[in-house]
Design an enzyme around this catalytic site. Sequence first.
Site: not given
Ligand code: RIB
Length: 308
Positions: A224, A250, A291, A18, A228, A256, A226
């Site tokens: 997961t 952020d 970011g 994305m 914690k 991921d 957060g």
């Molecule tokens: O998990 C975060 C991601 O979720 C972002 O990068 C966004 O693109 C969505 O896929």
Amino acid sequence: MNFLYKKAPEIVVVGSTMMDMIAYVKRAPSSGETVIGDSFSLGFGGKGANQAVMASRFGAKVKMINTLGDDVFGETTLKNFAEQGIDTKYVNRVPGASGVAPIWVEEDGSNRIICVPGTNFAMTVPQVQSALSEISEIDILVGQLEIRQEVTAAAFAAARTRGITTILNPAPFAPLTSDLLANSDWIIPNETEFAGLDESGRAPDSDSVILDLARSLGCKLVVTLGAKGAAFVENGEVVRIPAPSVNAIDTTGAGDAFVGAFAVGLGLGYEPAKAVKLGCASASLSVTRKGTQSSYPSRDEAEKLLSD
Ligand code: RIB
């Protein structure tokens, strides 16, 4: 960069890309309301791509399977993969718009995301089957739910026939088909996805709820949590790994970062607790910066995390 291991894990990510369009704002608007934001950034995202990038920062050999559009986002995403050391032989392009994700991040670092999949939804079952049949060495296959679930399921079925370890990040949440579930070795939901997977919609706020879900899924479960950290089930018990205490600005893509790092840990043969700890450390570092992929540990930082 010389990582402190003999052989780099071979990781394949079957998943999304994305373009993240992130607006930073003190407070997200209510319906019908307009608010003035603080700043904006455009960056590379998509759960699949993010997990691939995180794994690559640890020196893993990463191959991405995805479909990009014939637009400028497709072009720049391909260049980004090359810069990140990710093999794009199995990233194809079709006419149409690549995936985009408008994101709001509020002052406390929390986020709200809308994914518009675009050509991520043009990925097909024959495409992933053919790609996987050409890749001879795979230690770990990673998938999420930002492409059509039948495509992820076909990839996981192919992996199962070869004894490849599979990790499913069920995000964004959708009910899982029985074949995808049956071919998932590890499932890694966050708290929201956990509640979606739980038959009664319960949050993972006690060991007994976590054990119930692990039993009903029938695969290895990591949740997961957060700030914690994370919890996983081992030998019928819940093991909790705390996250380092940080100032979160952020949280976009933190889950991921966790999944990509965890996949590397498993690929290196770590015990689950050590792989989860690596995931927590990577995610915690990422939330201290703005970011998505741009917030992930650098190669130097990744090397240090591996030696901690
Ligand atoms: O998990 C975060 C991601 O979720 C972002 O990068 C966004 O693109 C969505 O896929």
